[in-house]
Design an enzyme around this catalytic site. Structure first.
Site, PDB file in Angstrom:
ATOM      1  N   GLU A 170       3.416  10.807 -13.453  1.00 48.87           N
ATOM      2  CA  GLU A 170       3.089  11.541 -12.224  1.00 48.87           C
ATOM      3  C   GLU A 170       4.120  11.182 -11.155  1.00 48.87           C
ATOM      4  OE1 GLU A 170      -0.876  10.883 -10.628  1.00 48.87           O
ATOM      5  OE2 GLU A 170      -0.203  11.472  -8.628  1.00 48.87           O
ATOM      6  N   ARG A 213       6.373  12.393  -2.588  1.00 43.97           N
ATOM      7  CA  ARG A 213       6.437  11.594  -1.360  1.00 43.97           C
ATOM      8  C   ARG A 213       7.854  11.301  -0.931  1.00 43.97           C
ATOM      9  NH1 ARG A 213       2.093   6.763  -1.183  1.00 43.97           N
ATOM     10  NH2 ARG A 213       0.292   7.815  -2.088  1.00 43.97           N
ATOM     11  N   THR A 264       0.700  14.269  -5.369  1.00 47.17           N
ATOM     12  CA  THR A 264       0.724  14.507  -3.921  1.00 47.17           C
ATOM     13  C   THR A 264       0.922  15.993  -3.606  1.00 47.17           C
ATOM     14  OG1 THR A 264       2.076  12.474  -3.911  1.00 47.17           O
ATOM     15  CG2 THR A 264       1.334  13.285  -1.797  1.00 47.17           C
ATOM     16  N   LYS A 283      -9.425  13.694 -10.372  1.00 46.47           N
ATOM     17  CA  LYS A 283      -8.936  12.364 -10.014  1.00 46.47           C
ATOM     18  C   LYS A 283      -9.934  11.792  -9.007  1.00 46.47           C
ATOM     19  CE  LYS A 283      -5.158  10.886  -6.950  1.00 46.47           C
ATOM     20  NZ  LYS A 283      -3.696  10.847  -6.828  1.00 46.47           N
TER      21      LYS A 283
HETATM   22  O1  LIG Z   1       0.357  10.236  -3.592  1.00 49.98           O
HETATM   23  C1  LIG Z   1      -0.688  10.710  -4.043  1.00 49.98           C
HETATM   24  O2  LIG Z   1      -0.799  11.863  -4.406  1.00 49.98           O
HETATM   25  C2  LIG Z   1      -1.885   9.912  -4.169  1.00 49.98           C
HETATM   26  O3  LIG Z   1      -2.894  10.467  -4.425  1.00 49.98           O
HETATM   27  C3  LIG Z   1      -1.874   8.491  -3.985  1.00 49.98           C
HETATM   28  C4  LIG Z   1      -1.670   7.710  -5.258  1.00 49.98           C
HETATM   29  O4  LIG Z   1      -2.409   8.227  -6.307  1.00 49.98           O
HETATM   30  C5  LIG Z   1      -2.076   6.341  -4.974  1.00 49.98           C
HETATM   31  O5  LIG Z   1      -1.337   5.867  -3.882  1.00 49.98           O
HETATM   32  C6  LIG Z   1      -1.867   5.413  -6.109  1.00 49.98           C
HETATM   33  O6  LIG Z   1      -2.616   4.295  -5.778  1.00 49.98           O
HETATM   34  P1  LIG Z   1      -2.118   2.811  -6.007  1.00 49.98           P
HETATM   35  O7  LIG Z   1      -2.016   2.616  -7.481  1.00 49.98           O
HETATM   36  O8  LIG Z   1      -3.181   1.982  -5.370  1.00 49.98           O
HETATM   37  O9  LIG Z   1      -0.806   2.691  -5.303  1.00 49.98           O
END
Ligand SMILES: O=C(O)C(=O)C[C@H](O)[C@H](O)COP(=O)(O)O
Length: 203
Positions: free
Chosen positions: A41, A45, A68, A128
């Site tokens: 994925e 960003r 995202t 999700k």
């Molecule tokens: O950017 C996106 O579309 C999101 O939905 C956020 C990510 O899924 C999370 O930031 C992952 O979470 P961590 O593994 O805690 O870093």
């Protein structure tokens, strides 16, 4: 094209990638595939994310999606770059309808019963659970699975090697997402491959 359930069942962990340097895209995807995590994925960003998706699509065995994705404009760009699946942090009717119209595997973020019901009204059953830990962790999702026995989930947000197993123990959890596989900072293929190998064994 694979459906979203097949994609979710491919590996126990979907690495959530925030890639700042296109030059790392191919070696990163190769390290992840070699480590046993082929579903990638790429979050939208970073400025180079679409280019990263294009590069990673060239890697044998990689199944590359965009994360995202929060608008139909994002969706169009992600599809144009060759995304094989789409992940969004939340669900709107507009984005859901557009993803369905494009017949692309879609994994929208949900956080509560109303979100799941909106998704089901659109014909979706794979979600999700985001942000998984901040939203109440395993007990919160377990409570939601009661009324929605047909829904399937990929919890993401705050999941780490030491709690991933707890999530995967739920029948309705097909995989988890997490950014820990590819740590921030300088890219190191051997670290990424070792993290992927360890994650591929969870579950
Ligand atoms: O950017 C996106 O579309 C999101 O939905 C956020 C990510 O899924 C999370 O930031 C992952 O979470 P961590 O593994 O805690 O870093």
């Amino acid at each position: 094209m694979r459906d979203i359930e097949t994609i979710m069942r491919t590996a126990p962990v979907i690495p959530v990638l925030v890639v700042h340097d296109v030059a790392t895209a191919i070696p990163m995807a190769e390290a992840l595939v070699a480590g046993g995590l082929p579903v990638l994925e790429v979050t939208l960003r970073t400025d180079c994310a679409l280019e990263v998706i294009r590069e990673m699509r060239q890697v044998d065995g990689a199944i590359v999606g965009a994360g995202t994705v929060s608008s139909t404009a994002d969706l169009d760009k992600a599809l144009d770059a060759g995304s094989e699946f789409i992940v969004s942090p939340g669900l709107t009717d507009t984005l859901g309808q557009a993803a369905i119209a494009n017949d692309v595997p879609f994994l929208p973020g949900i956080a509560n019963a109303g979100d799941i019901m909106r998704g089901m009204e659109l014909g979706l059953a794979h979600f999700k659970f985001f942000p998984a830990m901040a939203n109440g962790g395993v007990p919160a999702l377990k409570a939601l699975t009661g009324p929605f026995g047909n829904a399937r989930f990929c919890p993401t947000g705050g999941i780490k090697p030491d709690n991933a197993q707890d999530w995967l123990a739920l029948d309705q959890v097909l995989c988890v997402g997490g950014s820990w596989i590819v740590p921030g900072g300088a890219f190191d293929a051997s670290v990424v491959q070792a993290n992927a190998e360890a994650a591929a064994k969870i579950g």
